[in-house]
Design an enzyme around this catalytic site. Structure first.
Site, PDB file in Angstrom:
ATOM      1  N   ASP A 125      -0.082  -3.741   8.686  1.00  0.00           N
ATOM      2  CA  ASP A 125      -0.976  -2.816   7.741  1.00  0.00           C
ATOM      3  C   ASP A 125      -0.980  -1.091   7.600  1.00  0.00           C
ATOM      4  O   ASP A 125      -0.334  -0.468   8.916  1.00  0.00           O
ATOM      5  CB  ASP A 125      -2.885  -2.552   8.159  1.00  0.00           C
ATOM      6  CG  ASP A 125      -2.564  -3.460   7.335  1.00  0.00           C
ATOM      7  OD1 ASP A 125      -4.137  -3.756   6.816  1.00  0.00           O
ATOM      8  OD2 ASP A 125      -1.940  -4.694   6.179  1.00  0.00           O
ATOM      9  N   LYS A 154       0.468  -1.488   2.024  1.00  0.00           N
ATOM     10  CA  LYS A 154       0.341  -0.662   0.845  1.00  0.00           C
ATOM     11  C   LYS A 154       0.917   0.544  -0.309  1.00  0.00           C
ATOM     12  O   LYS A 154       1.137   0.741  -1.104  1.00  0.00           O
ATOM     13  CB  LYS A 154      -0.747  -1.643  -0.548  1.00  0.00           C
ATOM     14  CG  LYS A 154      -0.734  -2.660  -0.772  1.00  0.00           C
ATOM     15  CD  LYS A 154      -1.867  -3.596  -1.092  1.00  0.00           C
ATOM     16  CE  LYS A 154      -2.410  -5.094  -0.871  1.00  0.00           C
ATOM     17  NZ  LYS A 154      -3.279  -5.433  -1.421  1.00  0.00           N
ATOM     18  N   MET A 211     -13.698   4.238   2.163  1.00  0.00           N
ATOM     19  CA  MET A 211     -12.300   4.501   0.942  1.00  0.00           C
ATOM     20  C   MET A 211     -12.706   5.123   0.398  1.00  0.00           C
ATOM     21  O   MET A 211     -14.648   5.417  -0.305  1.00  0.00           O
ATOM     22  CB  MET A 211     -12.008   2.524   0.894  1.00  0.00           C
ATOM     23  CG  MET A 211     -11.421   2.764   1.634  1.00  0.00           C
ATOM     24  SD  MET A 211     -10.536   0.701   0.977  1.00  0.00           S
ATOM     25  CE  MET A 211     -12.371  -0.288   1.345  1.00  0.00           C
TER      26      MET A 211
END
Lengths: 252, 252
Positions: free
Chosen positions: B41, B62, B174
């Site tokens: 990741d 991502k 986040m």
């Protein structure tokens, strides 16, 4: 004129993880290897002492001993051991994480007040790992976008069970004996009595036992199965995932 | 008649910890060492790949890639890699813990559905460890008897900020860009605007930066300091403890 040599006094507050000794961190292992003294808990796996074969070891667990040792005594002992012999390296090995209940903050405060340098080595929390070893993720897309960790130990001060409705997954640490009362308070506060619930005893160890029910039934199920501390209870839709995600305590 | 040899196909879903490579667990290290393939990741420290020098490595973060890889594609890739060449050992290295957001439950489901055996190696969650490295315990006697972990990422579904008043410490993972909106919702729901708050960017790494303020000011403080993802925000009285418990990001 000579300068005093710098003191070796240093305290590592180490999270031992939830029980499986393989869940100790690399930094935790290193701090144990470097320690002159290890103070360890009831919930810290004693196998971890193998990483400090020559260190002085002191058991400060509150269970299983007839003489009660208070938190204040533990705080004082950590500082005293660090200041002995011109300064020693102390590893304070605590079950789970350092700062998830367990009063690690008070031990850090005692070091700070005494001027003893310290570090924190976070550990894997049993609040997350015991459910994970039972095949229950505390968060899951759509099923749970938040989780809360509470102590069911009323000695540490009761939680506000009536004002938690915005939290999807509830994790209760300790207090398995108060489970009936806590479940009743959650139901009275509006949580669906049919919410799935699971209790995991000795999570992440070969002795792990898991029972499931609903918020309404879990206290009875736990009692009938004879589950006692240490145990973690999860309340939430995520408990259903155990049906497909069970991987550790597989049925024989 | 010959029997097919048992497949080596196996997936370890590993929590890499919050950033400090020393917060990987011993089991996580062992699973990496045994891996034929590592999928990692954005938030898993790439230094950890040193434990698997001969493994095939695949970046599935991502961020930082122009081509978007969907969660469904990651799930399929984990299964496909495990089933390649008559079965391979896959290490899926995820930032933080496996089951604290990050969609590890879906990856476990994909393995279960495909009949690929898997294990979960919980990791130290950044929700607890980033505050700890900033000198903030998420629980503390008298100051906090509960904590909740929420995602501030509205794409994953907004949290119920209005029904969390029973939780003492809130940890937001986040969504640092949504901080102003989240703080406003918490204040509108009755949380004291003067509640201490801290945001920790790149917690547990040498790049760690921490800013403090109140629930009312934290979004502005974060913006003025230029803090961006990855960041963890803590809201609660425990933030005050940083004054005495700060040990990692000491003032120069």
């Amino acid at each position: 004129m000579t300068h005093p040599s710098p003191s070796r006094a240093f305290v590592s507050l180490i999270g031992a993880g939830p029980g499986d000794p393989g869940l100790l961190t690399l930094r935790g292992q290193q701090a144990l290897q470097a320690a002159d003294v290890v103070l360890f808990d009831y919930l810290a796996n004693p196998e971890l002492l193998r990483f400090a074969p020559d260190a002085e070891t002191i058991y400060v667990g509150k269970k299983g001993f007839s003489e009660y040792i208070s938190q204040e005594q533990i705080n004082a002992l950590i500082v005293a051991k660090a200041q002995e012999q011109g300064g020693r390296r102390v590893a304070r090995l605590k079950g789970g994480d350092v700062f998830v209940f367990g009063r690690g903050g008070e031990e850090a405060e005692a070091c700070a007040e005494a001027g003893v340098p310290f570090e924190v080595v976070p550990g894997v929390s049993s609040a997350i790992a015991a459910p994970a070893y039972a095949g229950i993720p505390v968060t899951h897309r759509e099923a749970a976008r938040s989780f809360a960790v509470l102590t069911g130990n009323t000695k540490e001060g009761g939680a506000h069970y009536e004002r938690l409705s915005g939290v999807d997954t509830l994790v209760l640490l300790m207090g398995v004996r108060n489970l009936g009362q806590i479940a009743a308070e959650l139901i009275a506060a509006g949580r669906d009595p049919q919410t799935p619930a699971a209790t995991v005893q000795w999570g992440t160890t070969p002795q792990q036992r898991t029972v499931t029910g609903t918020l309404q039934t879990i206290a009875r199920v736990v009692q009938e199965a004879g589950l006692e501390a240490p145990a973690v209870t999860v309340v939430g839709e995520v408990v259903r995932l155990r049906g497909s995600l069970r991987w550790f305590d597989l049925p024989g």
